[in-house]
Design an enzyme around this catalytic site. Structure first.
Site, PDB file in Angstrom:
ATOM      1  N   SER A  82       0.811  -1.226   0.000  1.00 42.51           N
ATOM      2  CA  SER A  82       0.000   0.000   0.000  1.00 42.51           C
ATOM      3  C   SER A  82       0.843   1.274   0.000  1.00 42.51           C
ATOM      4  CB  SER A  82      -0.938   0.026   1.224  1.00 42.51           C
ATOM      5  OG  SER A  82      -1.726  -1.141   1.261  1.00 42.51           O
TER       6      SER A  82
ATOM      7  N   HIS B 236       3.006   3.947   8.053  1.00 41.42           N
ATOM      8  CA  HIS B 236       1.976   3.934   9.092  1.00 41.42           C
ATOM      9  C   HIS B 236       2.403   4.780  10.286  1.00 41.42           C
ATOM     10  CE1 HIS B 236      -0.505   0.950   7.128  1.00 41.42           C
ATOM     11  NE2 HIS B 236       0.577   0.236   6.879  1.00 41.42           N
TER      12      HIS B 236
HETATM   13  C1  LIG Z   1      -0.773  -6.396   0.539  1.00 41.30           C
HETATM   14  C2  LIG Z   1       0.327  -5.773   1.337  1.00 41.30           C
HETATM   15  C3  LIG Z   1       0.238  -4.451   1.769  1.00 41.30           C
HETATM   16  C4  LIG Z   1       1.243  -3.887   2.535  1.00 41.30           C
HETATM   17  N1  LIG Z   1       1.189  -2.562   2.856  1.00 41.30           N
HETATM   18  C5  LIG Z   1       2.167  -2.007   3.616  1.00 41.30           C
HETATM   19  C6  LIG Z   1       2.141  -0.633   3.935  1.00 41.30           C
HETATM   20  O1  LIG Z   1       1.313   0.126   3.451  1.00 41.30           O
HETATM   21  N2  LIG Z   1       3.074  -0.140   4.772  1.00 41.30           N
HETATM   22  C7  LIG Z   1       4.035  -0.945   5.310  1.00 41.30           C
HETATM   23  O2  LIG Z   1       4.819  -0.464   6.115  1.00 41.30           O
HETATM   24  N3  LIG Z   1       4.142  -2.252   4.966  1.00 41.30           N
HETATM   25  C8  LIG Z   1       3.229  -2.781   4.116  1.00 41.30           C
HETATM   26  N4  LIG Z   1       3.310  -4.100   3.750  1.00 41.30           N
HETATM   27  C9  LIG Z   1       4.442  -4.883   4.201  1.00 41.30           C
HETATM   28  C10 LIG Z   1       5.691  -4.598   3.374  1.00 41.30           C
HETATM   29  O3  LIG Z   1       5.386  -4.530   2.003  1.00 41.30           O
HETATM   30  C11 LIG Z   1       6.688  -5.714   3.636  1.00 41.30           C
HETATM   31  O4  LIG Z   1       6.865  -5.836   5.021  1.00 41.30           O
HETATM   32  C12 LIG Z   1       8.049  -5.456   3.015  1.00 41.30           C
HETATM   33  O5  LIG Z   1       7.942  -5.121   1.654  1.00 41.30           O
HETATM   34  C13 LIG Z   1       8.893  -6.713   3.179  1.00 41.30           C
HETATM   35  O6  LIG Z   1      10.143  -6.479   2.592  1.00 41.30           O
HETATM   36  P1  LIG Z   1      11.211  -7.647   2.540  1.00 41.30           P
HETATM   37  O7  LIG Z   1      12.448  -7.015   2.047  1.00 41.30           O
HETATM   38  O8  LIG Z   1      11.226  -8.364   3.830  1.00 41.30           O
HETATM   39  O9  LIG Z   1      10.609  -8.705   1.499  1.00 41.30           O
HETATM   40  P2  LIG Z   1      10.609  -8.711  -0.088  1.00 41.30           P
HETATM   41  O10 LIG Z   1      10.344  -7.389  -0.651  1.00 41.30           O
HETATM   42  O11 LIG Z   1       9.693  -9.815  -0.497  1.00 41.30           O
HETATM   43  O12 LIG Z   1      12.095  -9.069  -0.461  1.00 41.30           O
HETATM   44  C14 LIG Z   1      12.646 -10.367  -0.276  1.00 41.30           C
HETATM   45  C15 LIG Z   1      13.561 -10.623  -1.447  1.00 41.30           C
HETATM   46  O13 LIG Z   1      14.282 -11.819  -1.230  1.00 41.30           O
HETATM   47  C16 LIG Z   1      14.513 -12.431  -2.479  1.00 41.30           C
HETATM   48  N5  LIG Z   1      14.852 -13.830  -2.261  1.00 41.30           N
HETATM   49  C17 LIG Z   1      14.045 -14.791  -1.754  1.00 41.30           C
HETATM   50  N6  LIG Z   1      14.705 -15.963  -1.685  1.00 41.30           N
HETATM   51  C18 LIG Z   1      15.957 -15.722  -2.152  1.00 41.30           C
HETATM   52  C19 LIG Z   1      17.107 -16.551  -2.350  1.00 41.30           C
HETATM   53  N7  LIG Z   1      17.095 -17.860  -2.038  1.00 41.30           N
HETATM   54  N8  LIG Z   1      18.224 -15.988  -2.870  1.00 41.30           N
HETATM   55  C20 LIG Z   1      18.256 -14.672  -3.208  1.00 41.30           C
HETATM   56  N9  LIG Z   1      17.184 -13.857  -3.050  1.00 41.30           N
HETATM   57  C21 LIG Z   1      16.051 -14.371  -2.524  1.00 41.30           C
HETATM   58  C22 LIG Z   1      13.192 -12.218  -3.201  1.00 41.30           C
HETATM   59  O14 LIG Z   1      13.336 -12.346  -4.601  1.00 41.30           O
HETATM   60  C23 LIG Z   1      12.808 -10.816  -2.758  1.00 41.30           C
HETATM   61  O15 LIG Z   1      13.222  -9.825  -3.668  1.00 41.30           O
HETATM   62  C24 LIG Z   1       2.339  -4.669   2.922  1.00 41.30           C
HETATM   63  C25 LIG Z   1       2.453  -5.986   2.471  1.00 41.30           C
HETATM   64  C26 LIG Z   1       1.459  -6.524   1.654  1.00 41.30           C
HETATM   65  C27 LIG Z   1       1.625  -7.895   1.112  1.00 41.30           C
END
Ligand SMILES: Cc1cc2nc3c(=O)[nH]c(=O)nc-3n(C[C@H](O)[C@H](O)[C@H](O)COP(=O)(O)OP(=O)(O)OC[C@H]3O[C@@H](n4cnc5c(N)ncnc54)[C@H](O)[C@@H]3O)c2cc1C
Length: 502
Positions: free
Chosen positions: A57, A61
């Site tokens: 989104s 927050h």
């Molecule tokens: C519907 C929805 C709405 C949301 N709205 C909000 C909001 O408004 N505000 C807010 O604060 N948060 C929000 N969130 C939460 C927020 O989007 C996530 O918490 C955040 O994007 C997570 O980031 P991340 O880096 O942990 O994960 P990701 O962005 O998923 O990154 C993980 C990465 O790891 C990589 N990866 C996986 N396995 C491997 C591997 N074996 N080797 C190499 N690379 C790998 C993947 O390709 C990916 O790019 C929302 C989430 C959702 C689903």
């Protein structure tokens, strides 16, 4: 691995390997770049911000949702403050427009009471109850059938792609290496401690590994013998409206939350579009980003409870993101099983908001695990500013064109994006390598025609800048070839897998 002109050799050793190039991994990379360390971030997709960080989104927050004392509560408030400090310097678009939780009846008003108390305990400032009249004068398109609202002035909207890319670019500028299209397939553990990560491109010896792999973080933990948690993907679908719908709402409008999620909202994006969503449905497949008729009907029905007259004909696209559900709180800190492994896992909402604060905690965890942190004297906190042509004053536009005639060539008509901006997005340290990579950086293809007009032109610019045939340009995903099957491209020098120019 393909050889590419100017590509540094694949790293074989690092102090810290970060797995995952979402907003969390990239924020951690930037935080570690403050210290004199060799840090490598591995991302399996062709770009950063291709997991959940590209489909959410986009809200910073205020911080009243999470239970006091949890990681979510602490890191939300701290993360929102950090964005206020760093967004301008890193080139992250952010607008502090506030948020409203809308109550439709007496029971909802009681829920708002609880939210306000929780917010105050979490350190959120400025929370206020608004009467029905106050709400309707601020948001005239809200249903007249409302009882009041909770106003949070510190709520903000941000560009989630440019947040991730801004952290990544700054990390690279400060010496971090980011290698894309490099999936970690194994982690070597010796005497209970991580020793190396294994990828199809090679093995990297590292005593510290940060698991920021989003919905795959449970699988990554298991590679190192840690099965202390499991991630269940929970999908949220969205509909995005054209900027012509931009005046529909002035702020982020939430319903009162239910037990599973914050509910279906109606909100502006930082770029002036409006979206509705998300719903919440558990799925089995961690790559299931489908939107469904049932899901879209659900979000239209949910959004209409807040804003009855939705401009559905101005919808330009639909998308879905996956929450990395693992329980009530984030899983942050040292693995209980394997030394040297630190998790930033189960990062559901408010993970985007919390990312820079999660990064601080992860660096502290690494220190506690024995990583020596001496400051990097060459650390540069900001990224260079890149002109945004359509935001420039007319005299500045003339100056830009005089300095670089490519500012005079509009490639994306819907969003007025020039060739100079696209070229800069490709040549940047964390540069675009795909059509959607360009879209995420400068919005070419984000408008009403969704790339129908500019797609072929962006393809030609990518081919020219990357020195590859147009047939080798991809839309987004690893196999999203536009013209030919992968087999037909054998022998062609494809774009570099390393986004670092180091
Ligand atoms: C519907 C929805 C709405 C949301 N709205 C909000 C909001 O408004 N505000 C807010 O604060 N948060 C929000 N969130 C939460 C927020 O989007 C996530 O918490 C955040 O994007 C997570 O980031 P991340 O880096 O942990 O994960 P990701 O962005 O998923 O990154 C993980 C990465 O790891 C990589 N990866 C996986 N396995 C491997 C591997 N074996 N080797 C190499 N690379 C790998 C993947 O390709 C990916 O790019 C929302 C989430 C959702 C689903």
């Amino acid at each position: 691995m393909m050889a590419h002109k100017g590509m540094a050799s694949f790293p074989t050793r690092a102090d810290v390997v970060i797995i995952g190039g979402g907003v969390v991994g990239c924020a951690i990379a930037r935080e570690l770049a403050r210290y004199s360390l060799s840090v490598v971030l591995l991302e399996r997709a062709p770009d950063v911000a291709m997991g959940t960080s590209k489909a959410n989104s986009g809200i910073l927050h205020a911080g009243f949702d999470a239970d006091p004392g949890t990681w979510k509560a602490r890191l939300n408030v701290r993360g929102a403050q950090l964005y206020a400090d760093v967004s301008e310097g890193l080139g992250i678009p952010r607008r502090e427009i506030g948020s409203l939780v809308v109550a439709r009846n007496e029971a909802d008003l009681a829920t708002l009471d609880g939210l306000k108390r929780r917010g105050v305990e979490n350190g959120v400032t400025g929370l206020e109850f608004w009467s029905r009249d106050q709400l309707l004068s601020h948001e005239p398109n809200v249903s007249p059938d409302v009882a009041g609202a909770l106003w949070a002035p510190s709520g903000a909207v941000v560009c989630p792609f440019l947040a991730t890319i801004g952290f990544a670019e700054n990390a690279i500028r400060n010496g971090v290496r980011i290698v894309t299209e490099c999936a970690v397939t194994g982690i070597d553990v010796t005497d209970g401690r991580v020793a190396a990560v294994v990828t199809p491109l090679g093995r990297i010896q590292a005593r510290y590994v940060v698991n920021a792999a989003g919905v795959f973080s449970g699988d990554v933990a298991r590679m190192a013998g840690d099965d202390s948690f499991t991630i269940t993907p929970r999908r949220g679908e969205y509909i995005l409206f054209d900027r012509s719908a931009g005046s529909l709402v002035n702020t982020v409008l939430f319903p009162t939350p239910d037990k599973v999620s914050k509910g279906i909202l109606v909100a502006p994006t930082v770029h002036g579009n409006v979206f509705i969503g998300p719903n919440a449905s558990e799925v089995d497949d961690k790559a299931d980003h489908e939107t469904t008729g049932v899901g879209l009907a659900q979000i239209v029905a949910g959004a209409r409870k807040i804003v009855p007259a939705l401009p559905l004909p101005t919808a330009i696209t639909e998308f879905a993101g996956l929450r990395a559900a693992a329980g009530k709180d984030f899983i942050i800190g040292a693995s209980p099983v394997t030394r040297g492994l630190v998790h930033a896992a189960g990062i559901q909402s408010p993970g985007l908001t919390s990312a820079p604060a999660i990064a601080e905690v992860i660096v502290e965890s690494l220190r506690e695990e024995g990583l020596v942190l001496s400051p990097n004297p060459a650390f540069v906190p900001d990224n260079p500013r890149r002109p945004v042509f359509h935001e420039a004053a007319p005299t500045e536009m003339a100056d830009l064109i005089a300095a670089n005639p490519l500012y005079g060539r509009v490639i994306c008509r819907c969003e007025t994006i020039t060739e100079a901006e696209i070229v800069a997005a490709i040549r940047a340290p964390c540069g675009a390598r795909t059509i959607d990579g360009v879209k995420r950086r400068v919005r070419a293809g984000s408008g009403r025609c969704q790339g129908g007009f500019c797609g072929p032109r962006v393809t030609a610019i990518l081919a020219r800048e990357l020195g590859i045939p147009v047939t080798a340009v991809r839309k987004d995903a690893p196999d999203s070839w536009l013209f030919l099957p992968r087999a037909a491209l054998d022998g062609i020098d494809l774009p570099t897998r390393e986004t670092s120019h180091a």
